[in-house]
Design an enzyme around this catalytic site. Structure first.
Site, short mmCIF file in Angstrom:
data_model
loop_
_atom_site.label_atom_id
_atom_site.label_comp_id
_atom_site.label_asym_id
_atom_site.label_seq_id
_atom_site.Cartn_x
_atom_site.Cartn_y
_atom_site.Cartn_z
N ASP A 146 37.61 12.86 17.70
CA ASP A 146 35.93 12.84 16.60
C ASP A 146 36.21 13.76 15.21
OD1 ASP A 146 33.49 13.51 15.92
OD2 ASP A 146 33.42 15.98 16.89
N SER A 183 19.14 14.51 12.69
CA SER A 183 19.65 13.96 13.16
C SER A 183 20.05 13.74 14.23
CB SER A 183 20.50 13.14 12.04
OG SER A 183 21.87 13.85 11.05
N PHE A 184 20.91 14.67 14.76
CA PHE A 184 21.21 14.49 15.85
C PHE A 184 20.63 14.70 17.70
CE2 PHE A 184 24.90 15.91 18.93
CZ PHE A 184 25.51 14.35 19.59
N TYR A 229 15.77 12.76 8.64
CA TYR A 229 17.13 12.26 8.63
C TYR A 229 17.37 11.29 9.71
CZ TYR A 229 16.69 17.42 7.85
OH TYR A 229 16.75 19.12 7.71
N GLY A 268 31.77 15.64 20.60
CA GLY A 268 32.98 14.22 20.41
C GLY A 268 32.44 13.03 19.82
N SER A 304 30.04 11.09 7.53
CA SER A 304 30.39 12.51 8.17
C SER A 304 29.99 12.77 6.74
CB SER A 304 31.77 11.75 8.09
OG SER A 304 31.63 14.26 7.83
N ARG A 305 28.75 13.96 7.35
CA ARG A 305 28.67 15.09 6.02
C ARG A 305 29.44 15.99 5.49
NH1 ARG A 305 24.05 15.43 9.32
NH2 ARG A 305 25.43 16.77 11.08
N LYS A 307 37.29 20.36 14.12
CA LYS A 307 37.50 18.88 12.68
C LYS A 307 36.36 18.94 11.44
CE LYS A 307 32.93 16.98 14.28
NZ LYS A 307 32.61 16.50 12.86
N LYS A 322 27.75 21.69 16.69
CA LYS A 322 29.34 21.84 16.32
C LYS A 322 29.83 22.59 15.43
CE LYS A 322 30.12 17.22 17.37
NZ LYS A 322 30.79 15.30 17.32
N1 LIG Z 1 24.50 13.94 12.65
C1 LIG Z 1 25.30 13.98 13.75
O1 LIG Z 1 25.75 12.89 13.80
C2 LIG Z 1 25.95 15.31 14.50
C3 LIG Z 1 25.68 16.58 14.48
N2 LIG Z 1 25.82 17.47 15.26
C4 LIG Z 1 26.13 18.57 15.13
O2 LIG Z 1 24.76 19.37 15.37
C5 LIG Z 1 23.78 20.23 14.60
C6 LIG Z 1 22.66 19.65 14.07
O3 LIG Z 1 22.77 18.74 12.71
P1 LIG Z 1 21.77 17.95 12.57
O4 LIG Z 1 21.03 17.10 13.52
O5 LIG Z 1 23.25 16.42 12.02
O6 LIG Z 1 21.38 18.41 11.14
P2 LIG Z 1 20.30 17.83 10.45
O7 LIG Z 1 20.90 19.01 8.78
O8 LIG Z 1 20.46 17.03 10.39
O9 LIG Z 1 19.14 18.63 10.66
C7 LIG Z 1 19.36 20.53 11.07
C8 LIG Z 1 17.58 20.78 11.95
O10 LIG Z 1 17.79 21.52 12.10
C9 LIG Z 1 16.31 22.37 11.58
N3 LIG Z 1 17.19 24.07 11.57
C10 LIG Z 1 17.11 24.38 10.69
N4 LIG Z 1 17.23 25.83 11.04
C11 LIG Z 1 16.62 25.75 12.12
C12 LIG Z 1 16.09 26.88 12.48
N5 LIG Z 1 16.33 28.00 12.74
N6 LIG Z 1 15.04 26.79 13.66
C13 LIG Z 1 15.03 25.98 13.86
N7 LIG Z 1 15.64 24.54 13.90
C14 LIG Z 1 16.19 24.61 12.62
C15 LIG Z 1 15.94 21.82 10.32
O11 LIG Z 1 14.56 21.65 9.84
C16 LIG Z 1 16.50 20.35 10.78
O12 LIG Z 1 15.75 19.53 11.72
C17 LIG Z 1 25.29 20.66 13.57
O13 LIG Z 1 26.01 21.60 14.11
C18 LIG Z 1 26.29 19.28 13.74
O14 LIG Z 1 27.53 19.24 13.79
C19 LIG Z 1 26.69 16.98 16.26
C20 LIG Z 1 27.12 15.62 16.32
C21 LIG Z 1 26.90 14.59 15.17
O1 LIG Z 2 30.24 15.93 14.18
C1 LIG Z 2 30.01 14.73 13.77
C2 LIG Z 2 30.35 13.51 15.04
O2 LIG Z 2 31.16 13.40 15.81
C3 LIG Z 2 29.20 14.68 12.43
O3 LIG Z 2 30.00 15.10 11.25
P1 LIG Z 2 28.74 15.39 10.17
O4 LIG Z 2 28.83 16.73 10.43
O5 LIG Z 2 30.10 15.61 9.77
O6 LIG Z 2 28.04 14.51 10.09
#
Ligand SMILES: NC(=O)C1=CN([C@@H]2O[C@H](COP(=O)(O)OP(=O)(O)OC[C@H]3O[C@@H](n4cnc5c(N)ncnc54)[C@H](O)[C@@H]3O)[C@@H](O)[C@H]2O)C=CC1
Ligand SMILES: O=C(CO)COP(=O)(O)O
Length: 438
Positions: A309, A79-80, A117, A201, A319-320, A256, A173
């Protein structure tokens, strides 16, 4: 180039006469803390521009007036990564989203959505998709990495042979399992010559997709990189602030998540607003205390990547991490909650890493230890919470104010008073007995 530290020095000397008293007072209030933060040098040191930095630096003026010149790669199709790549494409940058699964890439290109996502959100027509890592990374100015913390090292290692002049920005994060490495540590270790930054953030991906006004922080020692990231992502819906405290910004985003789990759990017990405020504020104290030990500037935790954050993730079911906490509070096991979520919740690993590190280093982190006890040692949540509430006297905001944070004098005084009260009671009893003897 003048560093922020240089301009502080100039301001300080200009204001020296008039501000002597105030600055002494501030030095007293922040006693030792800023000194420790600057001594450790993490996130504050200005390195000399390296060849990689000059790739973004040389075009800085042009980039500012025309961000569409920027060529950007986003690694990680969750998603991010998707939300950030979409912002860059919408700003007119040349943005490619790399996703490891070929079929997913095909489907995303065809439907212009991330069905798994971010279902239902249409992505910008200009966003490109690829499962070819080498082609995605080649000839880019900045590579943003948005894979989970546990996959970060593998990803950096995979792109290492492909790096020539690109800068790297972590959007992750998390913390690495067992090594306690932050993502910037991994970049420095695997690619020591590369110019890098971290962005963090209050950025719930779905709110960003809905164009709800949001803000974030790009932290880097490199001013050109900070500007380039601001130019790439900044918009009327998404403000990008800058910082040079890499460690502080990165720790804010990772820590956080622990407290979002705590708050989700507390919500399952239907706690009141006073309780939520107490958890949030004491969480901030814990984060800052830990940050100071790790060389961060404690004041960074008062910014978007800290309290910002913390607030967003501790108040939202989007937030997951919050959702994991809520499921735990409703009696689910950690394994079942993680399985049901089916997405990344970095806090699950971060609790373990921080519990271990704080225990070894003797850092006072009562909320983290309590959560660890509930989740990993199967202790009863209510008993653990009661124990937390019964802990000894502490000072407020001790992470920025110079207090005796153990409150030893007060505790000793209370002990003495209660001992002398007991002695008095004994004396009373004695005299009563002796009266009776009479
Ligand atoms: N979703 C949000 O609102 C936010 C997320 N983040 C941070 O972004 C990072 C990613 O989170 P999301 O995108 O939310 O996760 P997500 O769970 O939505 O997706 C994770 C993605 O990473 C991929 N992935 C997993 N292992 C992999 C690998 N070995 N090689 C390549 N791709 C791989 C998955 O296939 C998936 O597409 C986390 O550290 C999260 O804390 C930061 C700010 C906001
Ligand atoms: O970091 C995030 C928002 O800033 C997303 O939080 P979660 O990973 O808990 O969904």
């Amino acid at each position: 180039m003048t560093s922020p530290n240089d301009s502080n020095k100039n301001n300080n000397s200009a204001n020296n006469e008039a501000g002597n008293n105030t600055s002494e007072k501030q030095n007293g209030m922040l006693a030792g803390i800023l000194e420790r933060a600057s001594k450790s040098g993490i996130g504050r040191k200005k390195s000399t521009p390296n060849p990689v930095e000059s790739a973004v630096a040389k075009d800085m003026a042009e980039i500012h007036s025309n961000p569409t010149k920027l060529r950007l790669a986003f690694l990680g199709g969750g998603s991010f990564g998707t939300a950030m790549a979409n912002l860059a494409a919408r700003n007119g940058c040349d943005a490619t989203l790399w996703v490891r699964n070929k079929r997913t890439v095909k489907a995303m290109a065809k439907t212009q959505t991330n069905k798994k996502y971010l279902p239902g959100y249409k992505l910008d027509d200009r966003l490109k998709y690829s499962h070819d890592l080498a082609a995605t990374v080649k000839d880019k100015d900045i590579i943003f990495i948005a894979v989970p913390g546990l996959a970060f090292r593998e990803t950096v290692k995979n792109i290492a042979p492909l790096i020539s002049g690109q800068s790297i920005v972590s959007l992750t994060k998390g913390m690495e399992k067992d090594t306690f490495a932050m993502m910037s540590d991994i970049i420095k270790e695997v690619l020591p010559e590369v110019n890098f930054g971290v962005m963090s953030g209050p950025n719930l991906a779905i709110e960003i997709m809905k164009n709800m006004p949001s803000a974030t922080v790009i932290a880097s020692e490199s001013e050109p990189l900070r500007h380039a990231v601001q130019a790439a992502l900044h918009s009327a819906f998404f403000r990008v602030f800058a910082s040079d405290d890499v460690r502080g910004v990165e720790l804010g985003g990772a820590l956080k998540n622990i407290y979002a789990i705590a708050m989700g759990m507390a919500a399952a017990y239907e706690v009141g607003e006073n309780t939520k405020a107490m958890i949030l504020t004491r969480a901030l104290a814990e984060m800052s205390r830990f940050g100071v030990e790790e060389g961060a500037n404690p004041l960074t935790f008062l910014g978007l990547s800290g309290v910002g954050d913390l607030y967003a993730t501790c108040s939202s079911e989007l937030s997951r991490n919050y959702r994991i906490g809520n499921m735990l509070g409703r009696g689910m096991s950690i394994d079942a909650a993680v399985k049901k979520l089916g997405q990344t919740a970095e806090g699950v690993n971060t609790i373990q890493q921080v519990h271990e590190k704080a225990t070894k280093a003797g850092i006072y982190m009562p909320i983290t230890h309590a959560l660890y006890a509930v989740i990993y040692e199967d202790k009863a949540a209510l008993g653990v919470a009661l124990h937390l509430m019964e802990a000894g006297f502490r000072s407020d905001v001790e992470f920025v104010m110079a207090h005796d944070h153990s409150n030893a004098a007060l505790t000793a005084h209370m002990k003495n008073s209660s001992n002398s009260a007991k002695d008095n009671t004994k004396d009373d009893a004695k005299s009563k007995n002796s009266d009776a003897d009479k």
